[in-house]
Design a protein around this motif. Structure first.
Motif, mmCIF file in Angstrom:
data_model
loop_
_atom_site.group_PDB
_atom_site.id
_atom_site.type_symbol
_atom_site.label_atom_id
_atom_site.label_comp_id
_atom_site.label_asym_id
_atom_site.label_seq_id
_atom_site.Cartn_x
_atom_site.Cartn_y
_atom_site.Cartn_z
ATOM 1 N N VAL A 12 0.845 -1.203 0.000
ATOM 2 C CA VAL A 12 0.000 0.000 0.000
ATOM 3 C C VAL A 12 0.879 1.250 0.000
ATOM 4 N N SER A 16 0.851 4.099 -2.841
ATOM 5 C CA SER A 16 0.674 5.498 -2.436
ATOM 6 C C SER A 16 1.788 6.379 -2.997
ATOM 7 N N GLY A 19 1.098 6.827 -6.659
ATOM 8 C CA GLY A 19 -0.017 7.752 -6.840
ATOM 9 C C GLY A 19 0.414 9.198 -6.634
ATOM 10 N N ALA A 20 1.237 9.425 -5.621
ATOM 11 C CA ALA A 20 1.735 10.784 -5.371
ATOM 12 C C ALA A 20 2.624 11.249 -6.529
ATOM 13 N N MET A 127 -0.776 12.556 0.914
ATOM 14 C CA MET A 127 -0.409 11.237 0.384
ATOM 15 C C MET A 127 1.021 10.868 0.786
ATOM 16 N N GLN A 130 0.870 9.778 4.364
ATOM 17 C CA GLN A 130 0.305 8.431 4.440
ATOM 18 C C GLN A 130 1.367 7.382 4.117
ATOM 19 N N SER A 131 2.133 7.607 3.088
ATOM 20 C CA SER A 131 3.181 6.658 2.704
ATOM 21 C C SER A 131 4.205 6.509 3.826
#
Length: 160
Positions: A12, A16, A19-20, A127, A130-131
């Protein structure tokens, strides 16, 4: 079980990070030196992901945690910078220019945070945070004992 959890957290975190990176590239987020900060954060997150995925040494865990905390601090600054930029553009917004000063400060800040006013997305640096948090959590999964297959390790009561 813990190995699966660790791999899941790392997976995940990797998604992430990708995605960022996609979001930054789509926004062409490289125009100023300040806009290069999240790219550097992504680069060190990739290094931390590799260190975390390839080894479980105490030194490697410490490196991952230090990197993650540094990225977390940079991400918190990024959220602040984005929300502040949105807040500053509130009086210039075509929908709120006439009423901005009559809105409560809480409403003004909510509009800046939710990107109702302003062009900068506060979720993008979130993000990164989060990572970093996922990486830290992955370092807290228990270390497999040498020579003991995962399926025969003692499990907590109630877990099957």
């Amino acid at each position: 079980m813990t190995l699966t959890l660790r791999k899941g957290l790392l997976g995940v975190a990797a998604i992430s990070v990708m995605g960022a990176a996609f979001e930054l590239a789509a926004e062409r987020h490289w125009q100023t030196s300040q806009q290069l900060v999240p790219w550097a954060a992504l680069a060190v997150l990739v290094v931390a992901l590799a260190v975390c995925a390839l080894g479980r040494s105490p030194r490697g865990v410490a490196v991952v945690r230090v990197i993650a905390v540094a990225v977390l601090l940079a991400a918190m600054f990024g959220v602040y910078a984005h929300v502040s930029a949105n807040f500053a553009s509130g009086p210039l917004d075509q929908h709120y220019a006439d009423t901005w000063d009559t809105l409560s400060p809480l409403t003004q800040w909510w509009y800046a945070l939710s990107k109702t006013v302003g062009p900068t997305p506060p979720l993008a640096p979130g993000m990164l945070a989060q990572s970093a948090l996922l990486l830290v959590l992955a370092t807290f999964t228990s270390r497999p004992r040498a020579g003991v297959p995962e399926e025969t390790r003692t499990r907590e009561p109630g877990l099957r």
